[in-house]
Scaffold this active site. Structure first.
Site, PDB file in Angstrom:
ATOM      1  N   TYR A 119       0.861  -1.196   0.000  1.00 58.33           N
ATOM      2  CA  TYR A 119       0.000   0.000   0.000  1.00 58.33           C
ATOM      3  C   TYR A 119       0.888   1.234   0.000  1.00 58.33           C
ATOM      4  O   TYR A 119       1.903   1.289   0.696  1.00 58.33           O
ATOM      5  CB  TYR A 119      -0.893   0.007   1.247  1.00 58.33           C
ATOM      6  CG  TYR A 119      -1.688   1.284   1.419  1.00 58.33           C
ATOM      7  CD1 TYR A 119      -2.926   1.433   0.808  1.00 58.33           C
ATOM      8  CD2 TYR A 119      -1.189   2.341   2.177  1.00 58.33           C
ATOM      9  CE1 TYR A 119      -3.656   2.605   0.960  1.00 58.33           C
ATOM     10  CE2 TYR A 119      -1.908   3.516   2.334  1.00 58.33           C
ATOM     11  CZ  TYR A 119      -3.147   3.649   1.720  1.00 58.33           C
ATOM     12  OH  TYR A 119      -3.857   4.802   1.861  1.00 58.33           O
ATOM     13  N   GLU A 207      -3.500   7.512  -4.037  1.00 60.71           N
ATOM     14  CA  GLU A 207      -3.407   6.238  -3.316  1.00 60.71           C
ATOM     15  C   GLU A 207      -3.183   5.111  -4.317  1.00 60.71           C
ATOM     16  O   GLU A 207      -3.923   4.999  -5.294  1.00 60.71           O
ATOM     17  CB  GLU A 207      -4.690   6.000  -2.528  1.00 60.71           C
ATOM     18  CG  GLU A 207      -4.700   4.701  -1.733  1.00 60.71           C
ATOM     19  CD  GLU A 207      -6.007   4.495  -0.986  1.00 60.71           C
ATOM     20  OE1 GLU A 207      -6.074   4.875   0.194  1.00 60.71           O
ATOM     21  OE2 GLU A 207      -6.962   3.983  -1.601  1.00 60.71           O
TER      22      GLU A 207
END
Length: 398
Positions: A119, A207
């Site tokens: 992530y 993101e």
């Protein structure tokens, strides 16, 4: 301005970042054509991923991301996803209708090592007043759970605005993710370039989840969430046509067209205020008095009869609104202009059938009071903010 996955990936690719290649489609026929064009030299062993394009996370868990192991399966999966009402933890129970799908290459191919998901995101830390880069070795669909239950697995690197993002910080993040060798070098390059993308596009959030280490140690963006600061969109005319109004709250779209700052909420008291700070204080007072704000609406410093009427119409389109609180402090805006707007709105909108509480203080407040008092309108006046909130409570019968 929120972007779709395929749009965010187009930006990343234009800055030289490696992505999971894909082609967007709006029909099953386009999806089939996209699948045929993804592999220049097909061997018959290619797999595809069919991904719903909506402005919400959790698509995989909601059934909006499906693996297709052949062209026939691409047709089948695209038929299932296009037009579906996709419900995720971010859409609410009503879900969102899928108008587009991304037909993407499967990048989880076998090789010398196992693929690994990470992530990575960049946003503004409002407490520290600087950008923060967050990363985790536990990327994928359960990142929210990881952040909640295992915050120690989230790496954070803050960027000093005076010196910018430094290469050693990118290396520190890659080390923290446990990467080595060529994968480490590729990750450092990816992270450093991603921050440049974030700054160059005036993004409020970028993101990458997951950021994938492939079996041959490439680092690629498999999915991306991309938000561009609405206050900076004038600097990026190249993205002007990318706004997808079907994904946005219709009332917020109407407000933007009328140059109003509006955010729809779930309460029962419509708010019309000038200034973000006063709007927040007004919402707090409504809650303290037992009500729930139905919206944030800032008419700004240039409020006039036209903008006030537009604000009224937008507030009244929310069926949950049971009362309206107008709270104006006349600093730049003159209270009598707002009062005239309230009177004109009453004349032009016959469907106003909820109690209206008006507090007008500041420049020309005395003139405003005279306009309201001699108008014959059924409005409830207030001087202090607490008094206005009390009048709201009484109007609601609370």
């Amino acid at each position: 301005m929120k972007l779709h996955e395929y749009q965010g990936k187009d930006i990343l690719k234009s800055f030289g970042l490696p992505i999971q290649e894909g082609i967007v489609a709006t029909t099953v026929e386009e999806a089939m054509e996209a699948a045929r064009n993804l592999y220049p030299n097909p061997t018959g062993k290619e797999w595809f991923v069919v991904k719903a394009q909506i402005h919400a996370g959790g698509r995989g868990k909601g059934g909006g991301v499906k693996l297709a192991k052949s062209l026939d399966e691409v047709q089948e999966k695209a038929s299932q996803i296009l037009g579906m009402q996709l419900v995720t933890h971010q859409t609410g129970p009503e879900g969102k209708k899928v108008h587009k799908v991304l037909i993407a290459q499967d990048v989880y191919y076998p090789g010398a090592s196992e693929p690994k998901e990470f992530y990575l995101s960049i946003t503004l830390d409002r407490v520290r007043c600087c950008d923060v880069i967050m990363a985790s070795s536990e990327g994928g669909m359960d990142i929210e759970e990881v952040a909640e239950k295992h915050p120690e697995k989230i790496i954070k690197e803050w960027v000093d605005p005076l010196i910018g993002f430094r290469p050693f910080q990118a290396r520190r993040i890659a080390f923290g993710l446990g990467l080595t060798g060529q994968a480490f070098k590729n990750a450092v390059d990816f992270i450093y370039k991603l921050y440049n993308v974030y700054r160059a596009t005036d993004a409020s959030l970028v993101e990458i989840n997951p950021m994938l280490k492939t079996s041959d140690d490439r680092i690629i963006a498999v999915d991306t969430k991309f938000d561009i600061d609405d206050n900076a969109t004038y600097r990026h005319p190249e993205y002007a046509d990318w706004r997808d109004l079907t994904e946005e709250e219709p009332l917020e779209t109407k407000a933007r067209e009328n140059h109003l700052n509006y955010i729809k909420l779930d309460g029962n008291v419509g708010c019309m205020v000038n200034g973000a700070g006063l709007a927040m204080a007004t919402m707090d007072m409504i809650k303290l008095s037992g009500g729930e704000p139905a919206n944030f609406l800032d008419v700004g410093g240039g409020a006039n009869a036209k903008t006030v009427e537009a604000a009224f119409r937008i507030i009244l389109e929310d069926p949950n609104v049971k009362a309206i609180l107008i709270n104006i402090f006349g600093g730049i805006v003159q209270c009598d202009r707002v009062a005239n707007g309230v009177v004109e709105a009453y004349k032009n909108i016959p469907e106003i059938n909820v109690p209206i509480i008006v507090r007008l203080q500041g420049t020309n407040a005395d003139k405003a009071a005279e306009i309201i008092n001699t108008s014959g309108l059924k409005v409830i006046g207030a001087v202090e903010l607490r008094e206005a909130a009390q009048r709201v409570k009484e109007a609601l019968g609370a």
